[in-house]
Design a protein around this motif. Structure first.
Motif, PDB file in Angstrom:
ATOM      1  N   PRO A 115       0.805  -1.226   0.000  1.00  0.00           N
ATOM      2  CA  PRO A 115       0.000   0.000   0.000  1.00  0.00           C
ATOM      3  C   PRO A 115       0.842   1.282   0.000  1.00  0.00           C
ATOM      4  CG  PRO A 115      -0.869  -1.564   1.579  1.00  0.00           C
ATOM      5  CD  PRO A 115       0.430  -2.129   1.083  1.00  0.00           C
ATOM      6  N   PHE A 116       1.965   1.261   0.711  1.00  0.00           N
ATOM      7  CA  PHE A 116       2.824   2.442   0.725  1.00  0.00           C
ATOM      8  C   PHE A 116       3.419   2.709  -0.652  1.00  0.00           C
ATOM      9  CE2 PHE A 116       3.090   1.255   5.267  1.00  0.00           C
ATOM     10  CZ  PHE A 116       2.574   2.432   5.794  1.00  0.00           C
ATOM     11  N   ILE A 117       3.868   1.666  -1.303  1.00  0.00           N
ATOM     12  CA  ILE A 117       4.459   1.831  -2.634  1.00  0.00           C
ATOM     13  C   ILE A 117       3.393   2.293  -3.619  1.00  0.00           C
ATOM     14  CG2 ILE A 117       5.600   0.625  -4.542  1.00  0.00           C
ATOM     15  CD1 ILE A 117       7.359   1.178  -2.046  1.00  0.00           C
ATOM     16  N   LEU A 118       2.207   1.719  -3.544  1.00  0.00           N
ATOM     17  CA  LEU A 118       1.131   2.158  -4.436  1.00  0.00           C
ATOM     18  C   LEU A 118       0.760   3.614  -4.183  1.00  0.00           C
ATOM     19  CD1 LEU A 118      -1.124  -1.023  -4.564  1.00  0.00           C
ATOM     20  CD2 LEU A 118       0.425  -0.145  -6.317  1.00  0.00           C
ATOM     21  N   TRP A 119       0.801   4.032  -2.940  1.00  0.00           N
ATOM     22  CA  TRP A 119       0.519   5.436  -2.625  1.00  0.00           C
ATOM     23  C   TRP A 119       1.566   6.339  -3.273  1.00  0.00           C
ATOM     24  CZ3 TRP A 119      -2.958   8.727  -0.647  1.00  0.00           C
ATOM     25  CH2 TRP A 119      -2.518   9.968  -0.224  1.00  0.00           C
ATOM     26  N   TYR A 120       2.835   5.990  -3.105  1.00  0.00           N
ATOM     27  CA  TYR A 120       3.907   6.817  -3.670  1.00  0.00           C
ATOM     28  C   TYR A 120       3.953   6.739  -5.188  1.00  0.00           C
ATOM     29  CZ  TYR A 120       5.615   7.514   1.058  1.00  0.00           C
ATOM     30  OH  TYR A 120       5.719   7.872   2.372  1.00  0.00           O
ATOM     31  N   THR A 121       3.511   5.625  -5.734  1.00  0.00           N
ATOM     32  CA  THR A 121       3.484   5.474  -7.185  1.00  0.00           C
ATOM     33  C   THR A 121       2.470   6.408  -7.819  1.00  0.00           C
ATOM     34  OG1 THR A 121       4.161   3.180  -6.957  1.00  0.00           O
ATOM     35  CG2 THR A 121       3.152   3.769  -9.019  1.00  0.00           C
ATOM     36  N   SER A 122       1.442   6.747  -7.064  1.00  0.00           N
ATOM     37  CA  SER A 122       0.419   7.638  -7.609  1.00  0.00           C
ATOM     38  C   SER A 122       0.617   9.082  -7.165  1.00  0.00           C
ATOM     39  CB  SER A 122      -0.970   7.150  -7.201  1.00  0.00           C
ATOM     40  OG  SER A 122      -1.142   7.274  -5.802  1.00  0.00           O
ATOM     41  N   ALA A 123       1.802   9.412  -6.693  1.00  0.00           N
ATOM     42  CA  ALA A 123       2.082  10.783  -6.260  1.00  0.00           C
ATOM     43  C   ALA A 123       3.166  11.398  -7.133  1.00  0.00           C
ATOM     44  CB  ALA A 123       2.535  10.793  -4.799  1.00  0.00           C
ATOM     45  N   ALA A 124       2.985  12.642  -7.465  1.00  0.00           N
ATOM     46  CA  ALA A 124       3.983  13.366  -8.265  1.00  0.00           C
ATOM     47  C   ALA A 124       5.069  13.894  -7.339  1.00  0.00           C
ATOM     48  CB  ALA A 124       3.313  14.503  -9.030  1.00  0.00           C
ATOM     49  N   ARG A 125       5.827  12.967  -6.793  1.00  0.00           N
ATOM     50  CA  ARG A 125       6.907  13.293  -5.861  1.00  0.00           C
ATOM     51  C   ARG A 125       8.116  12.421  -6.189  1.00  0.00           C
ATOM     52  NH1 ARG A 125       7.390  17.548  -3.389  1.00  0.00           N
ATOM     53  NH2 ARG A 125       7.993  16.742  -1.374  1.00  0.00           N
ATOM     54  N   MET A 126       9.209  12.621  -5.463  1.00  0.00           N
ATOM     55  CA  MET A 126      10.462  11.966  -5.793  1.00  0.00           C
ATOM     56  C   MET A 126      10.595  10.558  -5.222  1.00  0.00           C
ATOM     57  SD  MET A 126      10.828  13.239  -2.639  1.00  0.00           S
ATOM     58  CE  MET A 126      10.798  14.963  -2.905  1.00  0.00           C
ATOM     59  N   TYR A 127       9.591  10.036  -4.575  1.00  0.00           N
ATOM     60  CA  TYR A 127       9.739   8.786  -3.841  1.00  0.00           C
ATOM     61  C   TYR A 127       9.985   7.570  -4.732  1.00  0.00           C
ATOM     62  CZ  TYR A 127       8.070  11.866  -0.232  1.00  0.00           C
ATOM     63  OH  TYR A 127       7.935  12.931   0.616  1.00  0.00           O
ATOM     64  N   THR A 128       9.340   7.478  -5.879  1.00  0.00           N
ATOM     65  CA  THR A 128       9.608   6.324  -6.745  1.00  0.00           C
ATOM     66  C   THR A 128      10.974   6.441  -7.408  1.00  0.00           C
ATOM     67  OG1 THR A 128       8.343   7.364  -8.522  1.00  0.00           O
ATOM     68  CG2 THR A 128       7.206   5.706  -7.197  1.00  0.00           C
ATOM     69  N   LEU A 129      11.415   7.644  -7.684  1.00  0.00           N
ATOM     70  CA  LEU A 129      12.785   7.830  -8.176  1.00  0.00           C
ATOM     71  C   LEU A 129      13.781   7.396  -7.105  1.00  0.00           C
ATOM     72  CD1 LEU A 129      14.840   8.887 -10.273  1.00  0.00           C
ATOM     73  CD2 LEU A 129      14.569  11.150  -9.232  1.00  0.00           C
ATOM     74  N   PHE A 130      13.507   7.772  -5.874  1.00  0.00           N
ATOM     75  CA  PHE A 130      14.355   7.377  -4.752  1.00  0.00           C
ATOM     76  C   PHE A 130      14.411   5.857  -4.619  1.00  0.00           C
ATOM     77  CE2 PHE A 130      14.739   6.631  -0.082  1.00  0.00           C
ATOM     78  CZ  PHE A 130      16.043   7.062   0.076  1.00  0.00           C
ATOM     79  N   THR A 131      13.276   5.208  -4.732  1.00  0.00           N
ATOM     80  CA  THR A 131      13.225   3.746  -4.645  1.00  0.00           C
ATOM     81  C   THR A 131      13.988   3.099  -5.794  1.00  0.00           C
ATOM     82  OG1 THR A 131      11.053   3.933  -3.611  1.00  0.00           O
ATOM     83  CG2 THR A 131      11.673   1.774  -4.425  1.00  0.00           C
ATOM     84  N   PHE A 132      13.824   3.627  -6.995  1.00  0.00           N
ATOM     85  CA  PHE A 132      14.542   3.105  -8.156  1.00  0.00           C
ATOM     86  C   PHE A 132      16.058   3.233  -7.973  1.00  0.00           C
ATOM     87  CE2 PHE A 132      16.600   4.056 -12.255  1.00  0.00           C
ATOM     88  CZ  PHE A 132      16.409   2.834 -12.887  1.00  0.00           C
ATOM     89  N   VAL A 133      16.514   4.410  -7.618  1.00  0.00           N
ATOM     90  CA  VAL A 133      17.955   4.642  -7.473  1.00  0.00           C
ATOM     91  C   VAL A 133      18.518   3.834  -6.306  1.00  0.00           C
ATOM     92  CG1 VAL A 133      19.707   6.397  -6.958  1.00  0.00           C
ATOM     93  CG2 VAL A 133      17.890   6.894  -8.591  1.00  0.00           C
ATOM     94  N   THR A 134      17.768   3.730  -5.222  1.00  0.00           N
ATOM     95  CA  THR A 134      18.214   2.939  -4.076  1.00  0.00           C
ATOM     96  C   THR A 134      18.332   1.466  -4.438  1.00  0.00           C
ATOM     97  OG1 THR A 134      17.180   4.499  -2.565  1.00  0.00           O
ATOM     98  CG2 THR A 134      17.665   2.327  -1.692  1.00  0.00           C
ATOM     99  N   SER A 135      17.360   0.936  -5.162  1.00  0.00           N
ATOM    100  CA  SER A 135      17.427  -0.465  -5.600  1.00  0.00           C
ATOM    101  C   SER A 135      18.616  -0.690  -6.520  1.00  0.00           C
ATOM    102  CB  SER A 135      16.130  -0.861  -6.315  1.00  0.00           C
ATOM    103  OG  SER A 135      15.031  -0.735  -5.458  1.00  0.00           O
ATOM    104  N   LEU A 136      18.836   0.240  -7.432  1.00  0.00           N
ATOM    105  CA  LEU A 136      19.975   0.158  -8.343  1.00  0.00           C
ATOM    106  C   LEU A 136      21.291   0.213  -7.565  1.00  0.00           C
ATOM    107  CD1 LEU A 136      20.439   0.011 -11.421  1.00  0.00           C
ATOM    108  CD2 LEU A 136      20.631   2.493 -11.404  1.00  0.00           C
ATOM    109  N   ASN A 137      21.367   1.094  -6.592  1.00  0.00           N
ATOM    110  CA  ASN A 137      22.577   1.207  -5.783  1.00  0.00           C
ATOM    111  C   ASN A 137      22.835  -0.071  -4.993  1.00  0.00           C
ATOM    112  OD1 ASN A 137      23.810   2.276  -2.903  1.00  0.00           O
ATOM    113  ND2 ASN A 137      24.715   3.249  -4.721  1.00  0.00           N
ATOM    114  N   HIS A 138      21.791  -0.661  -4.425  1.00  0.00           N
ATOM    115  CA  HIS A 138      21.941  -1.932  -3.707  1.00  0.00           C
ATOM    116  C   HIS A 138      22.455  -3.024  -4.641  1.00  0.00           C
ATOM    117  CE1 HIS A 138      19.651  -0.256  -0.360  1.00  0.00           C
ATOM    118  NE2 HIS A 138      19.934  -1.341   0.323  1.00  0.00           N
ATOM    119  N   LEU A 139      21.889  -3.082  -5.827  1.00  0.00           N
ATOM    120  CA  LEU A 139      22.310  -4.095  -6.792  1.00  0.00           C
ATOM    121  C   LEU A 139      23.794  -3.945  -7.128  1.00  0.00           C
ATOM    122  CD1 LEU A 139      21.651  -6.398  -8.797  1.00  0.00           C
ATOM    123  CD2 LEU A 139      21.012  -4.615 -10.447  1.00  0.00           C
TER     124      LEU A 139
END
Length: 176
Positions: A115-139
Protein backbone atom coordinates in the motif's frame (compact mmCIF):
# COMPACT_ATOMS: atom_id res chain seq x y z
CA UNK A 1 9.40 -17.08 -20.98
CA UNK A 2 7.08 -18.02 -18.14
CA UNK A 3 8.80 -15.46 -15.93
CA UNK A 4 8.27 -12.75 -18.54
CA UNK A 5 4.51 -13.34 -18.53
CA UNK A 6 4.49 -13.56 -14.75
CA UNK A 7 6.35 -10.27 -14.52
CA UNK A 8 4.02 -8.73 -17.10
CA UNK A 9 1.05 -9.92 -15.02
CA UNK A 10 2.41 -8.26 -11.89
CA UNK A 11 2.93 -5.01 -13.78
CA UNK A 12 -0.57 -5.25 -15.28
CA UNK A 13 -2.27 -5.91 -11.94
CA UNK A 14 -0.30 -3.15 -10.24
CA UNK A 15 -1.17 -0.85 -13.13
CA UNK A 16 -4.87 -1.53 -12.79
CA UNK A 17 -4.74 -0.95 -9.04
CA UNK A 18 -2.67 2.14 -9.53
CA UNK A 19 -4.87 3.58 -12.26
CA UNK A 20 -7.80 3.49 -9.86
CA UNK A 21 -5.88 5.75 -7.49
CA UNK A 22 -3.77 7.62 -10.03
CA UNK A 23 -6.61 9.22 -11.93
CA UNK A 24 -9.20 9.47 -9.19
CA UNK A 25 -7.46 11.75 -6.71
CA UNK A 26 -7.22 15.49 -6.63
CA UNK A 27 -3.83 17.13 -6.51
CA UNK A 28 -2.10 17.20 -3.13
CA UNK A 29 -0.25 20.15 -1.65
CA UNK A 30 3.20 18.57 -1.93
CA UNK A 31 2.48 17.57 -5.54
CA UNK A 32 1.53 21.13 -6.37
CA UNK A 33 4.81 22.29 -4.87
CA UNK A 34 6.73 19.83 -7.07
CA UNK A 35 4.86 20.99 -10.15
CA UNK A 36 5.35 24.65 -9.29
CA UNK A 37 9.11 24.18 -8.88
CA UNK A 38 9.42 22.02 -12.00
CA UNK A 39 7.76 24.63 -14.20
CA UNK A 40 10.56 27.09 -13.46
CA UNK A 41 13.80 27.45 -15.48
CA UNK A 42 16.69 25.14 -14.47
CA UNK A 43 18.61 27.94 -12.70
CA UNK A 44 15.51 28.79 -10.65
CA UNK A 45 14.99 25.11 -9.79
CA UNK A 46 18.53 24.99 -8.43
CA UNK A 47 17.96 28.18 -6.46
CA UNK A 48 14.65 27.00 -5.00
CA UNK A 49 15.93 23.55 -4.03
CA UNK A 50 19.02 25.07 -2.41
CA UNK A 51 16.68 27.01 -0.12
CA UNK A 52 14.63 23.93 0.79
CA UNK A 53 15.34 20.46 2.16
CA UNK A 54 14.87 18.78 -1.23
CA UNK A 55 17.51 17.88 -3.77
CA UNK A 56 17.07 18.72 -7.47
CA UNK A 57 17.14 15.52 -9.56
CA UNK A 58 13.41 14.78 -9.47
CA UNK A 59 12.58 18.41 -10.17
CA UNK A 60 14.88 18.35 -13.21
CA UNK A 61 13.24 15.17 -14.54
CA UNK A 62 9.78 16.58 -13.86
CA UNK A 63 10.77 19.84 -15.56
CA UNK A 64 11.59 18.05 -18.82
CA UNK A 65 8.61 15.70 -18.43
CA UNK A 66 6.30 18.72 -18.19
CA UNK A 67 7.93 20.23 -21.29
CA UNK A 68 6.88 17.13 -23.24
CA UNK A 69 3.55 16.12 -21.65
CA UNK A 70 2.21 19.28 -20.02
CA UNK A 71 0.94 19.99 -16.52
CA UNK A 72 -2.08 17.68 -16.36
CA UNK A 73 -1.81 15.85 -13.03
CA UNK A 74 -2.51 12.45 -14.61
CA UNK A 75 0.41 12.80 -16.99
CA UNK A 76 2.66 14.13 -14.26
CA UNK A 77 1.82 11.19 -11.98
CA UNK A 78 2.62 8.84 -14.86
CA UNK A 79 6.32 9.69 -14.38
CA UNK A 80 6.16 8.23 -10.88
CA UNK A 81 4.36 5.17 -12.18
CA UNK A 82 6.99 4.57 -14.88
CA UNK A 83 9.75 4.84 -12.29
CA UNK A 84 7.86 2.26 -10.22
CA UNK A 85 7.71 -0.10 -13.22
CA UNK A 86 11.43 0.44 -13.87
CA UNK A 87 12.17 -0.49 -10.24
CA UNK A 88 10.55 -3.93 -10.52
CA UNK A 89 13.22 -5.65 -12.67
CA UNK A 90 16.03 -3.98 -10.71
CA UNK A 91 14.52 -5.16 -7.44
CA UNK A 92 14.09 -8.65 -8.87
CA UNK A 93 17.74 -8.81 -9.96
CA UNK A 94 18.91 -7.54 -6.58
CA UNK A 95 16.80 -10.03 -4.61
CA UNK A 96 17.79 -12.89 -6.94
CA UNK A 97 21.49 -12.13 -6.53
CA UNK A 98 21.11 -11.67 -2.77
CA UNK A 99 19.13 -14.88 -2.32
CA UNK A 100 17.35 -17.03 -4.90
CA UNK A 101 14.68 -16.82 -7.59
CA UNK A 102 11.74 -17.69 -5.31
CA UNK A 103 12.71 -14.99 -2.83
CA UNK A 104 13.09 -12.51 -5.69
CA UNK A 105 9.61 -13.27 -6.99
CA UNK A 106 8.08 -12.89 -3.52
CA UNK A 107 10.00 -9.64 -3.05
CA UNK A 108 8.66 -8.20 -6.28
CA UNK A 109 5.10 -9.27 -5.47
CA UNK A 110 5.21 -7.77 -1.98
CA UNK A 111 6.77 -4.59 -3.31
CA UNK A 112 4.35 -4.22 -6.23
CA UNK A 113 1.27 -4.53 -4.03
CA UNK A 114 2.51 -2.71 -0.94
CA UNK A 115 0.00 0.00 0.00
CA UNK A 116 2.82 2.44 0.72
CA UNK A 117 4.46 1.83 -2.63
CA UNK A 118 1.13 2.16 -4.44
CA UNK A 119 0.52 5.44 -2.62
CA UNK A 120 3.91 6.82 -3.67
CA UNK A 121 3.48 5.47 -7.18
CA UNK A 122 0.42 7.64 -7.61
CA UNK A 123 2.08 10.78 -6.26
CA UNK A 124 3.98 13.37 -8.27
CA UNK A 125 6.91 13.29 -5.86
CA UNK A 126 10.46 11.97 -5.79
CA UNK A 127 9.74 8.79 -3.84
CA UNK A 128 9.61 6.32 -6.74
CA UNK A 129 12.78 7.83 -8.18
CA UNK A 130 14.35 7.38 -4.75
CA UNK A 131 13.23 3.75 -4.65
CA UNK A 132 14.54 3.11 -8.16
CA UNK A 133 17.95 4.64 -7.47
CA UNK A 134 18.21 2.94 -4.08
CA UNK A 135 17.43 -0.46 -5.60
CA UNK A 136 19.97 0.16 -8.34
CA UNK A 137 22.58 1.21 -5.78
CA UNK A 138 21.94 -1.93 -3.71
CA UNK A 139 22.31 -4.09 -6.79
CA UNK A 140 25.62 -2.51 -7.77
CA UNK A 141 26.89 -2.59 -4.19
CA UNK A 142 26.22 -6.33 -4.02
CA UNK A 143 27.92 -6.86 -7.38
CA UNK A 144 30.98 -4.84 -6.31
CA UNK A 145 31.23 -6.95 -3.16
CA UNK A 146 30.85 -10.21 -5.06
CA UNK A 147 33.56 -9.25 -7.57
CA UNK A 148 35.93 -8.10 -4.78
CA UNK A 149 35.88 -4.62 -6.26
CA UNK A 150 37.06 -5.79 -9.68
CA UNK A 151 33.86 -4.86 -11.55
CA UNK A 152 30.72 -2.70 -11.34
CA UNK A 153 32.43 0.22 -9.56
CA UNK A 154 31.31 2.70 -12.21
CA UNK A 155 27.66 1.60 -11.92
CA UNK A 156 27.90 1.84 -8.16
CA UNK A 157 29.42 5.33 -8.36
CA UNK A 158 26.76 6.61 -10.80
CA UNK A 159 23.91 5.18 -8.73
CA UNK A 160 25.52 6.69 -5.63
CA UNK A 161 25.73 10.09 -7.29
CA UNK A 162 22.13 9.88 -8.52
CA UNK A 163 21.05 8.85 -5.03
CA UNK A 164 22.55 11.94 -3.43
CA UNK A 165 20.67 14.11 -5.92
CA UNK A 166 17.39 12.23 -5.39
CA UNK A 167 16.72 12.55 -1.66
CA UNK A 168 18.73 13.59 1.37
CA UNK A 169 17.74 10.33 3.13
CA UNK A 170 20.07 8.56 0.72
CA UNK A 171 22.91 9.54 3.04
CA UNK A 172 21.48 7.15 5.64
CA UNK A 173 21.65 4.30 3.14
CA UNK A 174 25.31 5.04 2.46
CA UNK A 175 26.12 5.29 6.16
CA UNK A 176 24.59 1.87 6.85
Amino acid sequence: MVFFFFFLGIVLLASIGNAATLYGQSIRLDESQSIWVATKPIATILNLTSQDVHVPLYNFLLHFWIQIFGTDISFIRTLSFLLFVATLPILYLFAKEASERKVAIITVILFAFSPFILWYTSAARMYTLFTFVTSLNHLYFLRVLRSNGAKYKFGYFISLLLGFYTHYFFLFLVLT
